[in-house]
Design an enzyme around this catalytic site. Structure first.
Site, short mmCIF file in Angstrom:
data_model
loop_
_atom_site.label_atom_id
_atom_site.label_comp_id
_atom_site.label_asym_id
_atom_site.label_seq_id
_atom_site.Cartn_x
_atom_site.Cartn_y
_atom_site.Cartn_z
N HIS A 203 -36.99 -12.87 -20.47
CA HIS A 203 -35.63 -13.07 -21.00
C HIS A 203 -35.49 -12.42 -22.37
O HIS A 203 -36.37 -12.56 -23.23
CB HIS A 203 -35.20 -14.53 -21.00
CG HIS A 203 -35.97 -15.43 -21.92
ND1 HIS A 203 -35.64 -15.59 -23.25
CD2 HIS A 203 -37.03 -16.23 -21.70
CE1 HIS A 203 -36.47 -16.46 -23.80
NE2 HIS A 203 -37.34 -16.87 -22.90
N ASP B 295 -41.53 -15.16 -27.46
CA ASP B 295 -40.62 -15.89 -26.55
C ASP B 295 -39.24 -15.25 -26.65
O ASP B 295 -38.41 -15.71 -27.42
CB ASP B 295 -40.60 -17.37 -26.95
CG ASP B 295 -39.78 -18.22 -26.00
OD1 ASP B 295 -39.41 -17.75 -24.93
OD2 ASP B 295 -39.50 -19.37 -26.38
N GLU C 119 -31.44 -17.63 -21.68
CA GLU C 119 -32.44 -18.56 -21.14
C GLU C 119 -32.62 -19.77 -22.05
O GLU C 119 -32.69 -20.92 -21.60
CB GLU C 119 -33.77 -17.83 -20.93
CG GLU C 119 -34.79 -18.61 -20.11
CD GLU C 119 -35.73 -19.50 -20.94
OE1 GLU C 119 -36.45 -20.29 -20.37
OE2 GLU C 119 -35.69 -19.38 -22.19
N HIS D 38 -40.42 -21.16 -31.00
CA HIS D 38 -39.11 -21.57 -31.56
C HIS D 38 -39.16 -21.79 -33.07
O HIS D 38 -38.42 -22.61 -33.59
CB HIS D 38 -38.59 -22.84 -30.88
CG HIS D 38 -38.34 -22.70 -29.42
ND1 HIS D 38 -37.85 -23.73 -28.65
CD2 HIS D 38 -38.50 -21.65 -28.56
CE1 HIS D 38 -37.72 -23.32 -27.39
NE2 HIS D 38 -38.11 -22.07 -27.32
#
Lengths: 478, 478
Positions: free
Chosen positions: B294, B306, B340, B440
Site C-alpha cells: 500500500h 509501512d 490502507e 506508525h
C-alpha cells in the site's frame, strides 16, 4: 554524561578514553606483588562483601534503588542547570539523606550557567515542506525573532566543509551528517560544529544527532563557541532527517531551511553540590572515599540514565551500609554534583574548593556517569600500586559474576581534576552498548533502568567502596 | 500496516494471525503428493530463478530498489490518505511505471477518508508540569477549542476499567497502560479504547503507544468509535510517559492533564489504487498474478517500512523482470493500494470492483505489508493442493537461503477479501522482530531499510511471482 566546551577539553578527553564508552584500546596492567599481609587482609573481607551484595541484590534492599530512582525522576522530571526543578530535587535529596540517617548532609555552592531552551522550530521549506524536530545545543544563541531562512550546505566531515570555498558557505546553514564512529569522534561535530561553520561564514549549523540508532528523536548536548568567531545558532536534527537531507543534497536538490530558536544564555546561577556521608569510625575528615554522580540532567527525558542512576547508587550505597550497621574506618562520602551537563561546573568547583587540602582529605574517588546497566567492573585510574590493591579488592565481587578492571585516564568527568592530579579512582563499567541510543534524548527514562541491574550496580558500588574505606592502608596516590 | 476499525475487524483478525507479526502458533501442513510431471516442471525453473535472484541481488539491479525507495520517500515524505502528497506520489509512480516500460499503467478510483491532524498538545498540569508528546489516533475527534483539563484515571486493562464504578471515571481522562503482548492483543487498546472509556463517562482517552520498545516517540494508528457511544478525543502518548503516569497514579498522586486536539474528519476523498502490469505472453486479462503493497502511510515518519518497501518490491519485481526480457505466460500485476492505514479502503474497493469476475481474472495474490527486512519466506493462505505447489516453488529460492512457508489466514490486509473468498495468496515473511519499534512513528524511515535485505526481498518476490505466473497450471482456489 556531558560533552565538553573547549575550555574543559583536557578534562573531557581524558574521560573519553574510558574503554567502555569509546571502544578505545586500554593498556594491560603488569602483574602485582602485594604483601602477604595485605592480601590476607583484603581476602578477609569476603564474608562481609557477600553480605552486602546479598542484602542489596536479594535481601531487604532488592528493588529499592529502582523505586527511589523512579520517585526522584517521576517527581522532578528533567533537572537542568539553573532550573527550579534541579534546586527542588537537591532540597528533596538533602531531606531524604537526613531521613536515611546519613551524616553531615549539606550542600556546597557551585556556579552553573543558565541556558534556557525557548521556542525552537526548523522546517525544510524547499524543495518540499517538512517539519524537522530539533533540539538546540546547550549555550547556543537564538535566531533573530521570526527566525532565518537560508540555503543549505550538507557536509559529512569538517574536511569536506573546509575544502569548500567560503563563498559556497557564506549566508547558508551548514548541516553536518558525520557517520557514527564513537562519542569522542562523532561528538566533535556537536561540540565544535557551530564555530567551524561560522568561520566559513555560515548563519547557522545543524548536526545529525550523536547516536548510532534512532527512532526519530533528536539528541541535545552542550557545545562551545570558539572565541574569535561569530556565535551562530546551532541545533541537532534526527538521524533520519540528517540522512534524508544528505541524500537530497547529493541528488542536486536545492534545499532551504527556516530555523527559529529563541534559546537564551541567562548568565550564571548559584546551584549546589549535594553531599551526605557515612562518617568513618576512625578517620572523619581525612582519607575520605567519595562515591559520586551528577544530579543535573538535560531537559529532555528525565535523565534517569544520565545520571540519576549514578546518583542513586552513590547515595543509596551509603544508605544501605548504614541500615546494615556497617560503618567503615574511613568516611564514605556521596557527592552528587551539579551542572555537569553544561560543562562540569559542579565538579570543577568541588575540585577548586577542596584541592588545597586534598592530599589529606581524600583517599579514593568513584564516579558512575556512563549508565547503570548490568555492571561489568571498573575503569581504574591511578598508579600501579593502587591498581594492584584495587584489583585484589574487585576479585571479592565474584558473587556478582566476573568483574573486570580496565585502565582509564579518569574516574569520571566530575573527577577529572582529581584524576589528573594523580588521585586514584574508578568509574563504573556496565553493559552500556545502547547508552547513546538514549543519551540526551526523550528516551532517557526509567524504561532504560532495570531493577535487577541497578541492584547489582548498587551492590558493586557499596561493597567495593566499603572495603576501600575500611582497609588498614590508604590507596596510594601519585 | 493498518489496524482496523470495527467494521473491518473480520478482515483484520485474519491478518493478525500472521505468525511473524503476532507470534501466534501456525498449523503444520501435511505432506504433499504432486504429479511427477508438475514436480519436474517446477524444478525446471531452477536456472531461471537463479538468474532472477542473481541479477537483483548481485547484478545490475543490486541496490536499485533501496535507491528508488529513498527517492520516493525523500521526495514526497509521508503519504496520508486524502493528502496532496499521496496523490502526487501516485502520479509520480504512474509516470515512473511507464518509464520502466510496464504495461497497462493506470489508476482505479477508491474512496478514502480524510482525517487531518491539527494542533495537538497534552500537558500534565498536576502534580507537576510536563509536556507529553502525543499523536492523535486516526478518526479521533478534536477537543473543544482551548482544550479540556481533567483529572486522570490510569488503568492497565479493560477489565480494570470496567470494574471501576462509573462515577470514578465520569468527566475524567482515561490513560491506558497495557503491557505489550503482541500487536493484536495490545493494539485493542488503541482500536477500542476511546469507546470503552466513553462508555464509562470519560471525556478523553490516552494510550501507551503500541510498541515493545521506545526512544520517546508516540506511535499513531487508526481507531474506531462504536456506534452507540459519545465520540471522545483519543491519542497516544509515549511508553515512557505512560509508565510514569501509571507509577505516579499507583503512588496515590492526583494527576490532571490538559489536552488540546484540533484533529478533524473531513469526509470522503477520492484517491486511487495504482496499477502496472507485465502483460502475459499467453493470458492477458485472466489468471493474473498480483504483487501488492500500500502506497499510503501515516503522517509521521515517511512510511518507508509501512509500506513503501512493500510497494517498491512489488513494482520493481515487474520492472526488473521486464528489463531482463522475462515475460511469463500469465500477466503479473502490481497493485499499489491506497487508503490502507485508515481502514483498508483501497483494498476493499479493489475487491468490490473485481470480485464479480474474480474467478477468471485472478490466479494468485502476494502482499508485502509487514516489513522488508531480510526475507524468510512466506505466510501462505489457500487450500492444501495450492500450498503443495507453492511449497515446491519456494524450494527453488534456496539461493536466498532456506525460505520457510507458514500458514496464514490471509495474504495481507488489502487482500483479506480475496483470502476469505478462498483465493490462494502469500504474504512476505521477513526478519521483522523490530517492526513495531518503528511502526506508525517518526522512526519509520529509510534508516530501517537495508539495501541488501531489500534486494533479497525483491528477488524472492520477483522469482516466486514469475514461476507462479509462468507455470502450466493455475494455482487451485477453493
Amino acid at each position: 554524561m556531558f560533552s565538553p566546551p573547549a575550555m574543559l577539553k583536557l578534562f573531557a578527553l581524558s574521560f573519553l578514553l574510558l574503554g567502555s564508552i569509546t571502544g578505545h584500546p586500554v593498556k594491560e596492567f603488569n602483574s602485582c606483588q602485594l604483601s602477604e599481609g595485605l592480601l590476607y587482609e583484603i581476602r578477609s573481607y569476603g564474608p562481609i562483601v557477600h553480605k552486602i551484595i546479598n542484602e542489596i541484590v536479594h535481601g531487604r534492599f532488592a528493588g529499592q534503588t529502582w523505586q527511589s530512582l523512579a520517585e526522584l525522576t517521576d517527581t522532578f522530571g528533567p533537572r537542568m542547570s539553573g532550573s527550579q526543578e534541579l534546586e527542588d530535587a537537591i532540597d528533596y535529596v538533602v531531606k531524604a539523606m537526613v531521613d536515611d540517617g546519613l551524616d553531615n548532609v549539606h550542600t556546597e555552592d557551585a556556579p552553573v550557567p543558565q541556558w534556557v531552551r525557548g521556542y525552537e522550530r526548523a522546517q525544510l521549506v524547499e524543495p518540499n515542506r517538512l517539519e524537522l524536530p530539533i533540539l538546540g545545543l546547550g549555550t547556543s544563541v537564538g535566531t533573530p525573532l521570526g527566525g532565518i531562512t537560508a540555503d543549505v550546505v550538507v557536509v559529512e566531515s569538517f574536511e569536506e566543509l573546509n575544502e569548500l570555498p567560503n563563498e559556497d558557505v557564506e549566508g547558508k546553514i551548514v548541516v553536518y551528517v558525520p557517520q557514527w564512529v564513537n562519542y569522542g569522534v562523532t561528538g566533535e561535530y556537536r561540540r565544535l560544529g557551530a564555530s567551524a561553520a561560522a568561520r566559513k561564514g555560515a548563519v547557522a549549523s545543524l548536526i545529525r544527532s550523536v547516536t548510532q540508532f534512532s527512532i526519530g528523536s533528536p539528541h541535545t548536548g552542550v557545545q562551545s563557541y570558539e572565541e574569535d568567531v561569530e556565535k551562530i545558532p546551532t541545533a541537532s536534527i534526527t538521524v533520519e532527517h540528517a540522512e534524508m537531507l544528505l541524500r537530497k543534497y547529493r541528488r542536486g536538490e536545492k534545499l532551504r531551511i527556516h530555523l527559529e530558536m529563541q534559546d537564551e544564555n541567562l548568565g550564571i546561577f548559584t546551584s549546589r553540590n549535594t553531599i551526605g556521608e557515612l562518617e568513618g569510625l576512625v578517620h572523619k575528615d581525612s582519607s575520605v572515599v567519595v562515591v559520586s554522580g551528577h544530579l543535573d540532567s538535560w531537559d529532555v527525558g528525565v535523565g534517569a540514565m544520565d545520571d540519576a542512576g549514578g546518583v542513586m547508587i552513590s547515595w543509596k550505597a551509603l544508605t544501605y551500609l548504614n541500615a546494615m550497621g556497617l560503618r567503615p574506618r574511613r568516611t564514605l562520602r556521596a557527592v552528587l554534583f551539579t551542572g555537569e551537563e553544561q560543562g562540569i561546573w559542579g565538579g570543577t568547583q568541588y575540585y577548586e574548593d577542596h584541592k588545597e587540602h586534598g592530599e589529606e582529605e581524600f583517599n579514593f574517588f568513584f564516579e558512575s556517569d556512563s549508565g547503570t546497566f548490568d555492571p561489568r567492573g571498573f575503569g581504574f585510574s591511578g598508579n600501579e600500586e593502587a591498581r594492584c590493591i584495587f584489583e585484589e579488592i574487585v576479585k571479592l565481587m565474584s558473587p556478582l559474576g566476573a568483574m573486570e578492571v580496565t585502565s582509564s585516564s579518569s574516574a569520571g568527568p566530575d573527577l577529572s581534576g582529581w584524576s589528573n592530579a594523580g588521585y586514584p579512582g574508578a568509574g563504573l563499567l556496565n553493559a552500556n552498548e545502547r547508552y547513546f541510543w538514549f543519551h540526551h534524548s526523550a528516551g532517557d527514562s526509567m524504561l532504560v533502568e532495570d531493577p535487577v541491574a541497578l541492584d547489582r550496580c548498587a551492590a558493586l558500588w557499596a561493597a567495593t567502596a566499603y572495603v576501600i574505606a575500611d582497609l588498614s592502608v590508604d590507596i596510594p596516590k601519585n
